[in-house]
Scaffold this active site. Structure first.
Site, PDB file in Angstrom:
ATOM      1  N   TYR A 173     -59.778  36.955  27.854  1.00 32.67           N
ATOM      2  CA  TYR A 173     -60.685  35.805  27.894  1.00 32.67           C
ATOM      3  C   TYR A 173     -61.705  36.087  28.986  1.00 32.67           C
ATOM      4  O   TYR A 173     -61.331  36.457  30.112  1.00 32.67           O
ATOM      5  CB  TYR A 173     -59.906  34.536  28.212  1.00 32.67           C
ATOM      6  CG  TYR A 173     -60.761  33.286  28.354  1.00 32.67           C
ATOM      7  CD1 TYR A 173     -60.999  32.720  29.605  1.00 32.67           C
ATOM      8  CD2 TYR A 173     -61.315  32.671  27.234  1.00 32.67           C
ATOM      9  CE1 TYR A 173     -61.770  31.573  29.730  1.00 32.67           C
ATOM     10  CE2 TYR A 173     -62.086  31.524  27.354  1.00 32.67           C
ATOM     11  CZ  TYR A 173     -62.311  30.977  28.612  1.00 32.67           C
ATOM     12  OH  TYR A 173     -63.075  29.838  28.742  1.00 32.67           O
ATOM     13  N   ASP A 187     -63.613  42.632  34.332  1.00 30.60           N
ATOM     14  CA  ASP A 187     -63.687  41.183  34.580  1.00 30.60           C
ATOM     15  C   ASP A 187     -62.547  40.847  35.546  1.00 30.60           C
ATOM     16  O   ASP A 187     -61.391  40.694  35.125  1.00 30.60           O
ATOM     17  CB  ASP A 187     -63.560  40.414  33.265  1.00 30.60           C
ATOM     18  CG  ASP A 187     -63.598  38.924  33.502  1.00 30.60           C
ATOM     19  OD1 ASP A 187     -63.603  38.160  32.507  1.00 30.60           O
ATOM     20  OD2 ASP A 187     -63.595  38.493  34.676  1.00 30.60           O
ATOM     21  N   LYS A 229     -63.217  32.330  40.857  1.00 32.79           N
ATOM     22  CA  LYS A 229     -61.960  31.741  41.329  1.00 32.79           C
ATOM     23  C   LYS A 229     -61.768  31.865  42.847  1.00 32.79           C
ATOM     24  O   LYS A 229     -62.399  31.158  43.615  1.00 32.79           O
ATOM     25  CB  LYS A 229     -60.794  32.343  40.534  1.00 32.79           C
ATOM     26  CG  LYS A 229     -60.854  31.959  39.034  1.00 32.79           C
ATOM     27  CD  LYS A 229     -59.662  32.477  38.279  1.00 32.79           C
ATOM     28  CE  LYS A 229     -59.851  32.319  36.786  1.00 32.79           C
ATOM     29  NZ  LYS A 229     -59.463  30.991  36.278  1.00 32.79           N
TER      30      LYS A 229
HETATM   31  P1  KE4 Z   1     -64.790  30.043  34.404  1.00 38.98           P
HETATM   32  O1  KE4 Z   1     -66.060  29.910  33.626  1.00 38.98           O
HETATM   33  O2  KE4 Z   1     -63.686  29.179  33.834  1.00 38.98           O
HETATM   34  O3  KE4 Z   1     -64.995  29.850  35.918  1.00 38.98           O
HETATM   35  O4  KE4 Z   1     -64.299  31.563  34.298  1.00 38.98           O
HETATM   36  C1  KE4 Z   1     -64.094  32.113  33.021  1.00 38.98           C
HETATM   37  C2  KE4 Z   1     -63.133  33.284  33.129  1.00 38.98           C
HETATM   38  C3  KE4 Z   1     -63.642  34.567  33.062  1.00 38.98           C
HETATM   39  N1  KE4 Z   1     -62.829  35.643  33.173  1.00 38.98           N
HETATM   40  C4  KE4 Z   1     -61.499  35.490  33.377  1.00 38.98           C
HETATM   41  C5  KE4 Z   1     -60.640  36.709  33.503  1.00 38.98           C
HETATM   42  C6  KE4 Z   1     -60.930  34.190  33.468  1.00 38.98           C
HETATM   43  O5  KE4 Z   1     -59.599  34.069  33.665  1.00 38.98           O
HETATM   44  C7  KE4 Z   1     -61.762  33.069  33.341  1.00 38.98           C
HETATM   45  C8  KE4 Z   1     -61.220  31.651  33.390  1.00 38.98           C
HETATM   46  N2  KE4 Z   1     -59.798  31.524  33.338  1.00 38.98           N
HETATM   47  C9  KE4 Z   1     -59.279  30.281  32.766  1.00 38.98           C
HETATM   48  C10 KE4 Z   1     -57.764  30.287  32.936  1.00 38.98           C
HETATM   49  N3  KE4 Z   1     -57.144  31.253  32.166  1.00 38.98           N
HETATM   50  C11 KE4 Z   1     -59.894  29.078  33.369  1.00 38.98           C
HETATM   51  C12 KE4 Z   1     -59.135  27.784  33.145  1.00 38.98           C
HETATM   52  C13 KE4 Z   1     -59.838  26.893  32.161  1.00 38.98           C
HETATM   53  O6  KE4 Z   1     -60.396  27.396  31.163  1.00 38.98           O
HETATM   54  O7  KE4 Z   1     -59.816  25.677  32.408  1.00 38.98           O
END
Ligand code: KE4
Length: 436
Positions: A151, A246, A274
């Site tokens: 993701y 990523d 994060k």
């Molecule tokens: P954000 O746009 O949510 O800040 O980041 C996206 C993203 C990009 N790359 C990786 C490896 C990530 O894990 C994420 C976001 N992770 C999720 C949890 N698995 C965010 C939680 C959510 O979607 O509410």
């Protein structure tokens, strides 16, 4: 097991929230739909400190979600709170440069030397979206290659066979993404180096970037097999394709320099988020100088953001990294992660689940898959017994331990977890597995 305190205040808040937001939440995984709590709904948080989260009904939890990764120090570390307070008194955002940005950038570059130049943005999704555009602008190529179950945020080009919430709700290919865009995204199984090489060969001269989570967190935790990352590095170099790590989740989590330090691989571009902002909206993308010099106002690839590098997030990120980036902390994170894994294995075995689960762990991030191992890729993860995972989640929750509400997420230990918290986790795990 604790007396079954009512959850009326959270449920009332949930009913109200459902009149405002789709599913009553501002991000799908928070809805707890995938762990059989669609009617009851999620808890609503009142406050948090250290390893503990308290909900509106006063129930206390050891927190293994940690805001999905940022809270590696635990909640509200006093020095981070003080830094945010101090900066807030001088303004939250100016839309103009401050020295704070350069100070945080210097910390990032010291930890991850592959980021010779970077740009701050406000979310991981943004960071990946812009990194892919820069890769396309730099190479003049249109296609990207990603791995099933990874993701990379909620933007069109990467919502193809995606993990995390997309996998949780069974929409790995989101509606609304034009097929013309989805067709530019190639996907192969994680850990399948031969398939990745074949895809690069079959699309020779057309693939701008290979993007991956070097340790996957969003299919649940998947570990790179020996030679996989090294093989990708070589194949990308040979193909003139950029390798993008990523590290939104793994950055500053797996080592001060993230997965690229842990595995000794230098990607061409990296995305971060994060932990970088210590819980405030802060992310970044960066890499080789010759690539980043393509970005406006220097070069032809446009990227911008009102709150990029805002001083409040910079202050929080600086205070967080100043506290975190010490070798002894990573030894402790490894020890805590290993102890949590041991506790879960012991409780599962005692409850007759020993051979029905597979635990994948990298440092302080781990997943309990409800299926026998090995779990090497998204296909393996997807065959897990998600109903059993739901029972595990609810059992732990009732006993005061908050695990991520999806089989396809990583649980995160924090430095705020000490003997008291681990004792509570052990008691909860024994009770949960014994009653599943
Ligand atoms: P954000 O746009 O949510 O800040 O980041 C996206 C993203 C990009 N790359 C990786 C490896 C990530 O894990 C994420 C976001 N992770 C999720 C949890 N698995 C965010 C939680 C959510 O979607 O509410």
């Amino acid at each position: 097991m604790r007396k079954n305190r009512s959850r009326t205040r959270s449920q009332k808040a949930y009913q109200t929230a459902r009149t405002h937001f789709p599913g009553g939440v501002n991000s799908p995984v928070r809805s707890w739909r995938s762990v059989g709590m669609i009617d009851e709904g999620p808890f609503f948080v009142a406050r948090a400190k250290g390893a503990e989260l308290v909900d509106l009904d006063g129930r206390r939890y050891v927190d293994f979600v940690g805001s999905w990764g940022p809270m590696i120090l635990g909640h509200a570390p006093s020095k981070v709170v003080a830094a945010i307070r101090k900066q807030a008194a001088h303004g939250a955002s100016y839309g103009a440069p401050t020295e704070l940005e350069s100070r945080l950038a210097a910390r990032v570059k010291k930890a991850m030397p592959s980021l010779q130049m970077l740009r701050f943005v406000s979310s991981g999704s943004e960071a990946v979206m812009h990194a892919l555009r820069v890769a396309r602008g730099f190479t003049g190529r249109d296609k990207i290659l990603k791995f099933e179950g990874c993701y990379h945020g909620a933007t069109d080009g990467v919502l193809v066979k995606a993990g995390s919430g997309a996998a949780t709700f069974g929409v790995p290919d989101s509606a609304g993404v034009p097929s013309a865009i989805a067709q530019l995204t190639l996907t192969v199984p994680f850990n399948d180096l031969a398939a990745a090489k074949a895809a690069l060969e079959a699309n020779a001269g057309q693939v701008a970037a290979v993007v991956l989570e070097p340790v996957v967190g969003n299919a649940g935790v998947l570990l790179p097999e020996p030679g996989f990352l090294e093989g990708l590095r070589e194949a990308c170099t040979a193909a003139g394709t950029l390798l993008i790590f990523d590290e939104v989740m793994t950055g500053f989590r797996l080592a001060p320099g993230g997965a690229q330090q842990r595995f000794g691989i230098a990607p061409d571009l990296t995305t971060l988020g994060k932990i970088l902002g210590g819980g405030l909206p802060c992310a970044a993308y960066g890499g080789r100088k010759e690539i980043m010099e393509k970005v406006a106002p220097l070069g032809p690839v446009y990227q911008a953001g009102t709150l990029s590098g805002n001083p409040l997030a910079m202050a929080a990120g600086l205070a967080t990294l100043d506290l975190l980036l010490k070798p002894e902390n990573y030894a402790r994170l490894e020890a805590i992660g290993a102890e949590v894994e041991r506790i879960l294995r012991e409780a599962a075995a005692a409850g007759g689940w020993g051979d029905k689960i597979c635990i994948n762990r990298a440092g302080s991030m781990l997943t309990v898959f409800f299926r026998p191992g090995p779990v090497r890729d998204f296909g393996d993860a997807g065959a897990s017994d998600t109903a059993a995972f739901g029972k595990f989640f609810r059992g732990m929750l009732e006993r005061g331990v908050y695990f991520p509400p999806s089989q396809f997420e990583a649980a995160f230990a924090s430095l705020a977890m000490g003997p008291k918290e681990l004792k509570k986790v052990a008691r909860a795990a024994r009770g949960t597995f014994a009653n599943m």
